[in-house]
Motif scaffolding. Structure first.
Motif, PDB file in Angstrom:
ATOM      1  N   VAL A 218       7.468  -4.357  -5.944  1.00  0.00           N
ATOM      2  CA  VAL A 218       7.045  -5.135  -4.700  1.00  0.00           C
ATOM      3  C   VAL A 218       6.408  -4.072  -3.937  1.00  0.00           C
ATOM      4  CG1 VAL A 218       7.909  -6.500  -2.797  1.00  0.00           C
ATOM      5  CG2 VAL A 218       9.022  -6.653  -5.569  1.00  0.00           C
ATOM      6  N   LEU A 219       6.889  -2.966  -3.792  1.00  0.00           N
ATOM      7  CA  LEU A 219       6.287  -1.990  -2.952  1.00  0.00           C
ATOM      8  C   LEU A 219       4.688  -1.452  -3.243  1.00  0.00           C
ATOM      9  CD1 LEU A 219       6.512  -0.020  -0.506  1.00  0.00           C
ATOM     10  CD2 LEU A 219       7.400   1.600  -2.086  1.00  0.00           C
ATOM     11  N   LEU A 220       4.693  -1.215  -4.509  1.00  0.00           N
ATOM     12  CA  LEU A 220       3.395  -0.919  -5.294  1.00  0.00           C
ATOM     13  C   LEU A 220       2.362  -1.965  -4.959  1.00  0.00           C
ATOM     14  CD1 LEU A 220       4.371   1.063  -8.215  1.00  0.00           C
ATOM     15  CD2 LEU A 220       4.289   1.882  -5.838  1.00  0.00           C
ATOM     16  N   GLY A 221       2.669  -3.167  -4.651  1.00  0.00           N
ATOM     17  CA  GLY A 221       1.751  -4.145  -4.551  1.00  0.00           C
ATOM     18  C   GLY A 221       0.907  -4.039  -3.486  1.00  0.00           C
ATOM     19  N   TYR A 222       1.555  -3.206  -2.386  1.00  0.00           N
ATOM     20  CA  TYR A 222       0.773  -2.956  -1.175  1.00  0.00           C
ATOM     21  C   TYR A 222      -0.442  -1.800  -1.522  1.00  0.00           C
ATOM     22  CZ  TYR A 222       3.284  -5.597   2.505  1.00  0.00           C
ATOM     23  OH  TYR A 222       3.807  -6.679   3.211  1.00  0.00           O
ATOM     24  N   VAL A 223      -0.455  -1.183  -2.535  1.00  0.00           N
ATOM     25  CA  VAL A 223      -1.352  -0.205  -2.857  1.00  0.00           C
ATOM     26  C   VAL A 223      -2.505  -0.742  -3.725  1.00  0.00           C
ATOM     27  CG1 VAL A 223      -0.417   1.788  -1.881  1.00  0.00           C
ATOM     28  CG2 VAL A 223      -0.121   1.040  -4.007  1.00  0.00           C
ATOM     29  N   GLY A 224      -2.246  -2.133  -4.255  1.00  0.00           N
ATOM     30  CA  GLY A 224      -3.200  -2.510  -5.382  1.00  0.00           C
ATOM     31  C   GLY A 224      -2.512  -2.957  -6.526  1.00  0.00           C
ATOM     32  N   VAL A 225      -1.331  -2.607  -7.153  1.00  0.00           N
ATOM     33  CA  VAL A 225      -0.656  -2.800  -8.282  1.00  0.00           C
ATOM     34  C   VAL A 225      -0.416  -4.374  -8.226  1.00  0.00           C
ATOM     35  CG1 VAL A 225       1.101  -2.492  -9.700  1.00  0.00           C
ATOM     36  CG2 VAL A 225       0.262  -0.638  -8.422  1.00  0.00           C
ATOM     37  N   GLY A 226      -0.447  -5.089  -9.377  1.00  0.00           N
ATOM     38  CA  GLY A 226      -0.388  -6.471  -9.470  1.00  0.00           C
ATOM     39  C   GLY A 226       0.942  -7.089  -9.276  1.00  0.00           C
ATOM     40  N   GLY A 227       1.243  -8.362  -9.812  1.00  0.00           N
ATOM     41  CA  GLY A 227       2.533  -8.907  -9.535  1.00  0.00           C
ATOM     42  C   GLY A 227       2.978  -9.662  -8.187  1.00  0.00           C
ATOM     43  N   ILE A 228       4.043 -10.071  -7.973  1.00  0.00           N
ATOM     44  CA  ILE A 228       4.405 -10.615  -6.720  1.00  0.00           C
ATOM     45  C   ILE A 228       4.320  -9.667  -5.586  1.00  0.00           C
ATOM     46  CG2 ILE A 228       6.505 -11.674  -5.636  1.00  0.00           C
ATOM     47  CD1 ILE A 228       7.575 -12.556  -8.117  1.00  0.00           C
ATOM     48  N   GLY A 229       4.488  -8.325  -5.490  1.00  0.00           N
ATOM     49  CA  GLY A 229       4.101  -7.495  -4.484  1.00  0.00           C
ATOM     50  C   GLY A 229       2.885  -7.587  -4.020  1.00  0.00           C
ATOM     51  N   LEU A 230       1.813  -7.740  -4.855  1.00  0.00           N
ATOM     52  CA  LEU A 230       0.431  -7.726  -4.515  1.00  0.00           C
ATOM     53  C   LEU A 230       0.249  -9.095  -3.748  1.00  0.00           C
ATOM     54  CD1 LEU A 230      -2.347  -6.835  -4.053  1.00  0.00           C
ATOM     55  CD2 LEU A 230      -2.823  -7.633  -6.649  1.00  0.00           C
ATOM     56  N   ALA A 231       0.675 -10.288  -4.073  1.00  0.00           N
ATOM     57  CA  ALA A 231       0.652 -11.599  -3.683  1.00  0.00           C
ATOM     58  C   ALA A 231       1.448 -11.492  -2.228  1.00  0.00           C
ATOM     59  CB  ALA A 231       1.273 -12.550  -4.647  1.00  0.00           C
ATOM     60  N   ILE A 232       2.515 -10.704  -2.040  1.00  0.00           N
ATOM     61  CA  ILE A 232       3.238 -10.807  -0.639  1.00  0.00           C
ATOM     62  C   ILE A 232       2.328 -10.095   0.408  1.00  0.00           C
ATOM     63  CG2 ILE A 232       5.227  -9.915   0.409  1.00  0.00           C
ATOM     64  CD1 ILE A 232       6.901 -10.565  -1.987  1.00  0.00           C
ATOM     65  N   ALA A 233       1.776  -8.841  -0.133  1.00  0.00           N
ATOM     66  CA  ALA A 233       0.934  -8.183   0.704  1.00  0.00           C
ATOM     67  C   ALA A 233      -0.259  -9.066   1.189  1.00  0.00           C
ATOM     68  CB  ALA A 233       0.406  -6.873  -0.237  1.00  0.00           C
ATOM     69  N   ASP A 234      -0.823  -9.581   0.237  1.00  0.00           N
ATOM     70  CA  ASP A 234      -2.007 -10.246   0.536  1.00  0.00           C
ATOM     71  C   ASP A 234      -1.859 -11.651   1.582  1.00  0.00           C
ATOM     72  OD1 ASP A 234      -3.762  -9.025  -1.120  1.00  0.00           O
ATOM     73  OD2 ASP A 234      -3.374 -10.409  -2.804  1.00  0.00           O
ATOM     74  N   SER A 235      -0.589 -12.143   1.534  1.00  0.00           N
ATOM     75  CA  SER A 235      -0.111 -13.258   2.372  1.00  0.00           C
ATOM     76  C   SER A 235       0.295 -12.680   3.813  1.00  0.00           C
ATOM     77  CB  SER A 235       0.943 -13.935   1.896  1.00  0.00           C
ATOM     78  OG  SER A 235       0.761 -14.551   0.552  1.00  0.00           O
ATOM     79  N   LEU A 236       0.974 -11.479   3.837  1.00  0.00           N
ATOM     80  CA  LEU A 236       1.250 -10.869   4.976  1.00  0.00           C
ATOM     81  C   LEU A 236       0.215 -10.466   5.635  1.00  0.00           C
ATOM     82  CD1 LEU A 236       4.769  -9.519   4.313  1.00  0.00           C
ATOM     83  CD2 LEU A 236       4.178 -11.829   5.252  1.00  0.00           C
ATOM     84  N   ARG A 237      -0.859 -10.048   5.005  1.00  0.00           N
ATOM     85  CA  ARG A 237      -2.031  -9.225   5.582  1.00  0.00           C
ATOM     86  C   ARG A 237      -2.782 -10.370   6.506  1.00  0.00           C
ATOM     87  NH1 ARG A 237      -3.961  -7.213   1.077  1.00  0.00           N
ATOM     88  NH2 ARG A 237      -2.625  -5.426   1.416  1.00  0.00           N
ATOM     89  N   VAL A 238      -2.674 -11.573   6.236  1.00  0.00           N
ATOM     90  CA  VAL A 238      -3.441 -12.669   6.986  1.00  0.00           C
ATOM     91  C   VAL A 238      -2.195 -13.401   7.737  1.00  0.00           C
ATOM     92  CG1 VAL A 238      -5.335 -12.970   5.393  1.00  0.00           C
ATOM     93  CG2 VAL A 238      -3.258 -14.233   4.999  1.00  0.00           C
ATOM     94  N   LEU A 239      -1.246 -12.751   7.801  1.00  0.00           N
ATOM     95  CA  LEU A 239       0.082 -13.216   8.738  1.00  0.00           C
ATOM     96  C   LEU A 239       0.517 -14.641   8.404  1.00  0.00           C
ATOM     97  CD1 LEU A 239      -1.236 -12.242  12.306  1.00  0.00           C
ATOM     98  CD2 LEU A 239       0.041 -11.346  10.714  1.00  0.00           C
ATOM     99  N   ASP A 240       0.501 -15.024   6.852  1.00  0.00           N
ATOM    100  CA  ASP A 240       0.816 -16.167   6.340  1.00  0.00           C
ATOM    101  C   ASP A 240       2.351 -16.072   5.976  1.00  0.00           C
ATOM    102  OD1 ASP A 240       1.207 -18.457   5.235  1.00  0.00           O
ATOM    103  OD2 ASP A 240      -0.232 -18.470   3.682  1.00  0.00           O
TER     104      ASP A 240
END
Length: 557
Positions: A218-240
């Motif tokens: 989940v943490l590695l999604g914040y630096v571009g690794v796929g999976g749920i972590g990346l989806a969470i990072a994309d959502s919170l980046r736009v305050l969704d």
């Protein structure tokens, strides 16, 4: 004839030395306690801060509901992708850890140089955060699952190989020596004597690492690794927050389910791992070929018994999961080869290390990271101790009470610390307070479980003797149970501090304070020399704390 008077050999003052070490250890523990109190005060964590955050918490809850879950097929796709990444990274760590552990163990390695080199490699893998490894491999292989798989796999070697090597060294060497006396080669000795005995522990360790890697993904999604972590990072980046927290709840449920399943399997594996073929666990029957046979049973080709079917089924399942996982994450062998060929060029970007002209700021953030770790260890420890006590079966007689606290521990352990950090950043703002509160909650889940297990492993005969002598349950608890478990408490607390230092660094990527924020910013603007300098500082601190922890465990044992 005179009888010579025997000369007494001088006795070294072992007791004085031990007493001096104990005093020093006590001073160090008091210093760590004072450091924790100072850190809590310095970070500004108090009742007033928490009360002032209630308004932000209620506002966050209002923006979070109703939860916006993705479509079912999209959700399943994200879950399968995440599990595939975690499975492949765990499998990679096991593949790398087995030969590394064999080289690191004293009873399987004749070459001291190879042994120390392997041990140093294990320590280095454990000291370098997987986030830093992911940054390096993302530069080599680009965005996607490949970098995350390799990063988590190599970092996991630090834990998996260490546990494997320790387990190998603790084995009874009689089986290997018997094969050696019969003329078996070194490889035959290792391949024949070790796997059958250690297989349950090898699998149990891999399952435990799978749990950890699931949270890390989940943490590695914040630096571009796929999976749920990346989806969470994309959502919170736009305050969704509605979509982001919905995905976070999916991660929570997934972590709890995997924790329960793997925990049950580990318990089954280790419960009777030393038993016989007929009385052991299913894995003993699956992997142990040394069953007793009669004269009529001797065949060149072994029969397809249930044990052989189970063994073949396990191998087939691992092979199928590996193929499916590779298919799901779409690992490109061409990109992998190209990235490996570019390794010298990539490493050149990280050297020589540089402070980027902000050494004072870097050291300041490093101190904040240490403060977050000490404060979280103190707060988490204070809350975890009573929870761990009430979750111990041999301390609390009421079955409903200790099972309730066990469930609480499982739920808390199932929450990834990154999710907690995101929530606390929104509630309390950017900085060390959010990171401390997030790590404190995570510390409760980890330390309370370790405390409960340590209390449960104490010798009940001592407790029964005191009970028979008329001692009250409170007297038995403090004079027998706690006294036996005290060394384990110290070891667990130091392990928690070591873990919190690494986690505090990683949580900085979401604004939870410390050098992690500097690390992420430097990687985003391609200042890899600054990334290397931060890494050097982090590894130095981690190694110092680890050395201190090893010394304290040795003294208080």
């Amino acid at each position: 004839m005179s009888i010579a008077t025997p000369v007494k050999a001088p006795v070294e003052p072992i007791k004085k030395k031990t007493s001096l070490e104990s005093i020093i250890a006590g001073v160090v523990l008091v210093a760590l306690l004072v450091g924790g109190i100072w850190s809590v005060n310095s970070l500004g964590i108090n009742i007033g801060t928490i009360i002032n955050s209630f308004e932000n918490a209620s506002a966050f809850v209002g923006r979070m509901f109703p939860l916006d879950f993705p479509p079912v097929m999209d959700t399943l796709g994200l879950i399968f992708e995440t599990l595939a990444i975690v499975f492949l990274s765990t499998l990679l760590s096991v593949v790398l850890s087995i030969p590394t552990a064999l080289l690191a163990a004293r009873n399987t390695t004749m070459n001291k140089g190879a042994q120390w080199t392997s041990r140093a490699f294990i320590v280095l893998c454990r000291a370098v955060p997987d986030l830093v490894l992911a940054i390096i491999f993302l530069r080599m292989f680009g965005l996607g699952a490949t970098a995350g798989i390799i990063a988590m796999g190599i970092h996991s070697v630090g834990m998996v190989a260490k546990l494997y090597a320790d387990a190998i060294e603790e084995l009874d060497d009689g089986a290997r020596e018997s094969i050696e006396s019969a003329g078996g080669t070194r490889s035959q000795q290792i391949l024949t004597a070790i796997p059958q005995v250690l297989m349950p522990q090898l699998i149990a360790t891999a399952l435990h690492r799978f749990d950890i890697n699931l949270r890390t993904s989940v943490l590695l999604g914040y630096v571009g690794v796929g999976g749920i972590g990346l989806a969470i990072a994309d959502s919170l980046r736009v305050l969704d927050y509605q979509r982001g927290m919905a995905l976070a709840f999916i991660v929570l449920a997934l972590c709890i389910v995997i924790e329960l399943i793997s925990g049950s399997i580990r318990a089954a594996l280790m419960s009777n791992a030393s038993g016989g073929i007929t009385g052991g666990t299913w894995v003993d029957r699956m992997f142990n070929k040394n069953r007793e046979v009669g004269v009529n049973d001797l065949k060149l080709t072994p029969p397809w018994s249930m044990e052989r079917f189970n063994r073949f089924g396990a191998y087939l399942l691992i092979a199928v999961l590996t193929i499916v996982s590779f298919w799901r994450v779409d690992v490109s062998l061409r990109e992998l080869f190209t990235g490996l060929m570019d390794l010298p060029e990539t490493l050149a970007l990280f050297f020589p290390p540089s402070t980027g002209g902000s050494l004072s700021n870097m050291l300041e953030q490093l101190v904040i990271t240490l403060q977050i770790s000490l404060a979280a260890t103190l707060i988490g420890g204070i809350i975890a101790i009573p929870i761990g006590i009430f979750a111990a079966r041999n301390v609390v007689a009421n079955k409903f009470v200790y099972q309730t606290f066990r469930v609480i521990i499982v739920i808390v352990r199932g929450i990834p610390e990154l999710i907690l950090a995101i929530i606390f950043v929104v509630i309390s703002g950017l900085g060390g307070v959010a990171g401390t509160l997030a790590l404190s909650v995570g510390a409760i889940g980890l330390l309370s479980k370790l405390i409960a297990d340590s209390l449960g492993e104490t010798d009940t005969k001592v407790q029964d003797a005191l009970r028979a002598a008329g001692a009250s349950e409170m007297q038995i608890f403090f004079s027998a149970t706690v006294r036996q478990a005290a060394p384990a408490f110290v070891a667990h607390t130091m392990y928690l501090l070591d873990t919190n230092i690494r986690s505090a660094t990683l949580l900085g990527v979401v604004g939870a304070g410390g050098v992690g924020f500097l690390l992420l910013n430097a990687s985003r603007i391609n200042q890899f020399d600054v990334v290397m300098m931060v890494l050097i500082l982090m590894v130095a601190v981690v190694l110092i704390v680890e050395a201190l922890s090893m010394w304290l465990r040795k003294v208080v044992r």
